[in-house]
Design an enzyme around this catalytic site. Structure first.
Site, short mmCIF file in Angstrom:
data_model
loop_
_atom_site.label_atom_id
_atom_site.label_comp_id
_atom_site.label_asym_id
_atom_site.label_seq_id
_atom_site.Cartn_x
_atom_site.Cartn_y
_atom_site.Cartn_z
CG ASP A 35 -2.07 0.92 1.13
OD1 ASP A 35 -2.28 1.50 0.04
OD2 ASP A 35 -2.78 1.10 2.14
CG HIS A 52 0.04 2.19 -9.29
ND1 HIS A 52 -0.19 1.79 -7.99
CD2 HIS A 52 -1.06 2.92 -9.65
CE1 HIS A 52 -1.37 2.24 -7.59
NE2 HIS A 52 -1.91 2.93 -8.57
CG LEU A 147 9.04 -17.40 -4.16
CD1 LEU A 147 8.86 -17.43 -2.64
CD2 LEU A 147 9.48 -16.01 -4.61
C1 FPP Z 1 -2.07 0.23 -3.27
O1 FPP Z 1 -1.49 1.53 -3.25
C2 FPP Z 1 -1.50 -0.52 -4.37
C3 FPP Z 1 -2.21 -1.08 -5.40
C4 FPP Z 1 -3.67 -1.01 -5.49
C5 FPP Z 1 -1.54 -1.77 -6.50
C6 FPP Z 1 -0.37 -2.60 -6.10
C7 FPP Z 1 0.37 -2.93 -7.33
C8 FPP Z 1 1.70 -2.88 -7.46
C9 FPP Z 1 2.63 -2.63 -6.37
C10 FPP Z 1 2.30 -3.14 -8.78
C11 FPP Z 1 1.99 -4.51 -9.34
C12 FPP Z 1 2.74 -5.57 -8.64
C13 FPP Z 1 2.94 -6.80 -9.12
C14 FPP Z 1 3.75 -7.76 -8.34
C15 FPP Z 1 2.46 -7.25 -10.43
P1 FPP Z 1 -2.46 2.77 -3.44
O2 FPP Z 1 -2.48 3.12 -4.86
O3 FPP Z 1 -3.79 2.48 -2.85
O4 FPP Z 1 -1.70 3.86 -2.62
P2 FPP Z 1 -2.38 5.05 -1.81
O5 FPP Z 1 -3.13 4.43 -0.66
O6 FPP Z 1 -1.21 5.87 -1.39
O7 FPP Z 1 -3.30 5.77 -2.76
#
Ligand code: FPP
Length: 259
Positions: A35, A52, A147
């Protein structure tokens, strides 16, 4: 006179931390709610998508470290939730393309590193291009046994339990299963996680202290570890600190542990 740097730094370095955590039993399964990508980008005056993209780089480094250095057997990453479809269309599209990018750029490396990739979530509902790439990675890596990397994509814990209930009801109605024989193991077998051990440690970044519909059944006895760090800044050192903290905890699973 110039002050000399201390001979021993207060913070143990990664190699020292690694040596410390390797002396004790490691978690068999780590799950991570990655997150804070959006906030990381906002802090830099950039679009959320920039966060992201950096989040994907962090995830790639953590995958390699967990598999190659720590030799932990199972890692589950929450990449896209059922609820994430409610985000602006452009961000959803970006995240879907990022998944394709991950498979296209990293599959060879994952295969070389003996990683088996699996998806937890409703793959059939993903856009065709994402589904094709993800399924290709799952099939190509299915004989690997280093893994086990589980990507939770289009995943929601409650939806998973509804799906399980439907499948069990169908099997009972068809006479394949008797309601009297349903036990915890039966239910576990119908989950996306099937034969995986439950997570020992769940990490969530960015200061949020919620489970957010992640692995609801599977985390019944999981240890939680929260950090203020935003996911793109999450480091191998911090992972080692989380593991070291986990190793100091006494897991009782509801019983009494004699002193
Ligand atoms: C939450 O941060 C993150 C996500 C919804 C996406 C997570 C995806 C990645 C880290 C990239 C893809 C990974 C793989 C392994 C394919 P947020 O956007 O909600 O952050 P915020 O709370 O600061 O808005």
């Amino acid at each position: 006179m110039a002050t000399r740097p201390p001979l021993v730094s207060a913070e143990p370095r990664r190699s020292e931390l690694l040596a410390i955590v390797k002396q004790r039993p490691l978690p068999e399964h780590i799950a991570i709610i990655m997150d804070g990508n959006g906030r990381w980008a906002a802090c830099r005056g950039r679009e959320r998508t920039f966060g992201h993209r950096q989040g994907l780089e962090t995830a790639s480094q953590i995958v390699e470290f967990v598999g190659q250095e720590l030799k932990i057997k199972h890692l589950t990453l929450f990449a896209f939730s059922k609820e994430n479809w409610r985000r602006p269309r452009a961000e959803v599209d970006f995240l879907m393309n990022l998944l394709i990018d991950f498979v296209q750029r990293k599959l060879d490396e994952l295969l070389r590193n003996n990683v088996r990739l699996r998806v937890l979530g409703e793959v059939s509902e993903l856009p065709a291009g994402v589904r094709a790439e993800v399924e290709r990675a799952v099939v190509t890596s299915e004989d690997n046994d280093g893994l086990y990397l589980n990507l939770a994509i289009n995943y929601g814990g409650r939806q998973e339990l509804v799906r399980v209930t439907q499948a069990i009801a169908r099997d009972c109605a068809a006479g394949r299963l008797s309601p009297d024989h349903i036990c915890e193991n039966t239910l576990a077998h119908y989950l996306y996680t099937q034969d995986l051990p439950d997570p020992d440690l769940l990490i969530r970044t960015s200061g949020e202290e919620r489970v957010s519909n992640f692995l609801l059944w599977q985390i019944a006895y999981t240890e939680f570890w929260f950090t203020e760090t935003l996911w793109p800044d999450f480091s191998k050192e911090e992972l080692l600190r989380a593991i070291a903290d986990f190793q100091r905890r006494q897991r009782k699973f509801g019983t009494v542990v004699e002193p």
